[in-house]
Write a protein that holds these residues in place. Structure first.
Motif, PDB file in Angstrom:
ATOM      1  N   THR A 288       0.834  -1.181   0.000  1.00  0.00           N
ATOM      2  CA  THR A 288       0.000   0.000   0.000  1.00  0.00           C
ATOM      3  C   THR A 288       0.868   1.230   0.000  1.00  0.00           C
ATOM      4  OG1 THR A 288      -0.093  -0.126   2.400  1.00  0.00           O
ATOM      5  CG2 THR A 288      -1.924  -1.088   1.196  1.00  0.00           C
TER       6      THR A 288
ATOM      7  N   THR B 201       1.241   6.209   3.695  1.00  0.00           N
ATOM      8  CA  THR B 201       2.209   6.295   4.774  1.00  0.00           C
ATOM      9  C   THR B 201       1.955   7.497   5.666  1.00  0.00           C
ATOM     10  OG1 THR B 201       3.699   7.555   3.346  1.00  0.00           O
ATOM     11  CG2 THR B 201       4.015   5.160   3.419  1.00  0.00           C
TER      12      THR B 201
ATOM     13  N   ARG C 255      -5.411   9.005   6.241  1.00  0.00           N
ATOM     14  CA  ARG C 255      -5.951   7.649   6.115  1.00  0.00           C
ATOM     15  C   ARG C 255      -7.390   7.540   6.627  1.00  0.00           C
ATOM     16  NH1 ARG C 255      -0.916   4.854   9.070  1.00  0.00           N
ATOM     17  NH2 ARG C 255      -1.200   6.764  10.266  1.00  0.00           N
TER      18      ARG C 255
ATOM     19  N   ILE D 189      -1.444  -0.715   6.673  1.00  0.00           N
ATOM     20  CA  ILE D 189      -1.275   0.737   6.654  1.00  0.00           C
ATOM     21  C   ILE D 189      -1.104   1.366   8.031  1.00  0.00           C
ATOM     22  CG2 ILE D 189      -2.615   0.843   4.518  1.00  0.00           C
ATOM     23  CD1 ILE D 189      -4.932   2.032   6.096  1.00  0.00           C
TER      24      ILE D 189
ATOM     25  N   GLU E 200      -3.665   1.281  -3.873  1.00  0.00           N
ATOM     26  CA  GLU E 200      -2.475   0.502  -3.556  1.00  0.00           C
ATOM     27  C   GLU E 200      -1.719   0.178  -4.829  1.00  0.00           C
ATOM     28  OE1 GLU E 200      -3.642  -3.187  -1.770  1.00  0.00           O
ATOM     29  OE2 GLU E 200      -5.044  -3.696  -3.368  1.00  0.00           O
TER      30      GLU E 200
END
Length: 486
Positions: free
Chosen positions: A2, A5, A15, A132, A193
């Motif tokens: 993925t 970051t 995220r 993740i 991803e």
């Protein structure tokens, strides 16, 4: 791997949209785990098949279980996103067909399709979390995912009870349509991803052998003492065929280029014991999920809504403890946290078994809540311990195997508990509607659930507490760094 970051955990982080999408996906399985059980009496009243109703759960759980290893392997090949979206699509199709089912056999068949979808949804959601988020962040993320189960534990039984009370039980399946569409849209929009494409071979033979073997063994467990005698020819033949196919599956896996269940998954002590622990969690959880509503509605003449809310106490207790599990395993380690949790679970299941003779909604809700508190401290640390012991290219298989074990424990547990209950019902004509017979059958089931919890203690004790298999197992890193295999 993925490409995400970003720092931070929560809805406002980079995220955040992915977290919301995963929560929606998890919600599909979470709601289904409670909404169907509440409406079983209404379903049986309309389309019949009381003796077959355990298969509404066993067939679903079986399909979920046997498909998990295939999805897990595929996710390590093509990525998590396409597998997760495919699962949501299958769950949507199965829900629509369940909503128009005309008989118990048809409903069971369509539940199989739902189970095939669920086999991808929950494991892939958990795998993405492992991809993740760091091990320190996962403890916080578990709180968000736990809130989904908490909300579903109230919404599911309430909706199921309302639909059942108004005689529109088909709505419990059709309500999944907007949820599936929203979850799919969020994933397409938010989760991206990049995967390094290499040539792989999927072990289709292994998948077929495993599916057939488990199907026969569970069929034998559910039908024994009910559809046929335990020592009859058909019973022995089914068990023998299932065992033979299982042995053939094990032999086939040794020569498979990329086995669906690699040998290293069961040869590493940490992975093997956490998988056994997960199986015990599944048996306890679905044993109560399947039989608590029937027990209260049949023995205490409780309304479907109240019976569902009593069961909801289990899935309220679970997320409360799961969200706090990180605090425990950072201080005392994964194994000790799981031991604490299973001790609480044993106390809760023993309480239910001892009080079953006097059916009472509040008493049952209390017992379920205690069991939920215990399971939350078992399931979370055991899964994270398994995930953090491997790298990305093995995490899909490891997560899938752990949840596969939970599904197997659930399906086998429901089948065995169903056999125990049906054997008692069979002794009394019309026993499924006799309150005293329902009490006797439910008490036997609760005792069987207690035995499952006690057996799970053994698996947890066998988990490594030191650092032979994972040099950070006892005290994981708090800086968010990856934990590698020892």
């Amino acid at each position: 791997m993925t490409a995400v970051t970003a720092e931070g955990v929560g809805f406002r982080s980079r995220r955040g949209p992915i977290l919301i999408a995963l929560m929606l996906s998890t919600g599909l399985v979470a709601i289904d785990s409670t909404i169907v059980a509440t409406a079983v009496p209404s379903i049986v009243d309309e389309i019949g098949g009381f003796s077959s109703f355990p298969w509404l759960f066993s067939a679903y759980l079986l399909a979920q279980a046997v498909s998990v290893p295939v999805y897990a392997k595929l996710s390590d090949v093509v990525g998590r996103k396409p597998v997760l979206l495919s699962g949501i699509g299958l769950f949507l199709l199965g829900s629509i067909l369940c909503g128009v089912a005309w008989s118990m056999p048809a409903l069971i068949a369509f539940r199989v399709l739902q189970g095939l979808g669920a086999g991808a949804v929950l494991p892939m959601s958990m795998t993405v979390v492992g991809d993740i988020y760091s091990v320190a962040e996962r403890a916080k993320v578990q709180g968000y995912l736990a809130s989904v189960w908490a909300l579903s534990s109230v919404v599911g039984p309430t909706l199921g009870g309302v639909f059942a009370s108004f005689g529109i039980w088909r709505g419990i399946f059709l309500v999944n349509i907007p949820l599936c569409l929203l979850a799919g849209w969020m994933l397409i929009r938010s989760f991206h991803e990049s995967i390094e494409r290499t040539k792989h071979r999927v072990d289709y033979l292994g998948a077929i052998l495993l599916t057939l073997a488990l199907s026969l063994l569970i069929l034998g467990a559910l039908g024994g003492g009910q559809a046929w005698a335990w020592d009859s020819f058909i019973s022995l033949a089914i068990f023998a065929a299932g065992a033979l196919l299982l042995a053939t599956f094990i032999l086939a896996e040794r020569s498979a280029a990329e086995p669906i269940l690699p040998a290293w998954v069961v040869s590493r002590r940490l992975l093997a014991t956490t998988a056994l622990t997960s199986a015990g969690v599944g048996a306890v959880m679905f044993g109560l999920t399947t039989y608590v509503p029937t027990f209260l509605e049949g023995a205490a003449k409780t309304s479907p809504i109240l019976a569902g809310l009593a069961l909801a106490a289990l899935t309220i207790g679970w997320p409360i403890s799961a969200s706090q599990a990180g605090r425990f395993y950072f201080r005392i380690g994964f194994r000790n946290t799981a031991l604490l949790g299973i001790s609480v679970t044993v106390i809760g299941t023993a309480f239910l078994a001892l009080t079953a003779a006097a059916p009472n909604v509040l008493v049952v809700a209390t017992g379920c809540f205690v069991v939920g508190l215990g399971l939350g401290l078992v399931a979370t640390p055991s899964l994270i311990a398994a995930q953090t012991s491997v790298e990305w290219n093995e995490r899909g298989v490891v997560t899938g195997t752990n949840l596969f074990a939970r599904s197997i424990g659930s399906s086998v547990g429901v089948a065995v508990f169903g056999a125990v209950a049906n054997a008692i019902y069979a002794r009394v004509p019309g026993g499924e509607s006799d309150p005293q017979t329902i009490v006797s059958a439910s008490t036997a089931v609760f005792i069987a659930v207690l035995v499952s919890a006690v057996l799970t203690v053994v698996a947890i004790i066998a988990m490594p507490a030191g650092d032979k298999e994972s040099n950070t197992l006892k005290m994981p890193a708090k800086d968010g760094s990856a934990i590698s295999r020892g």
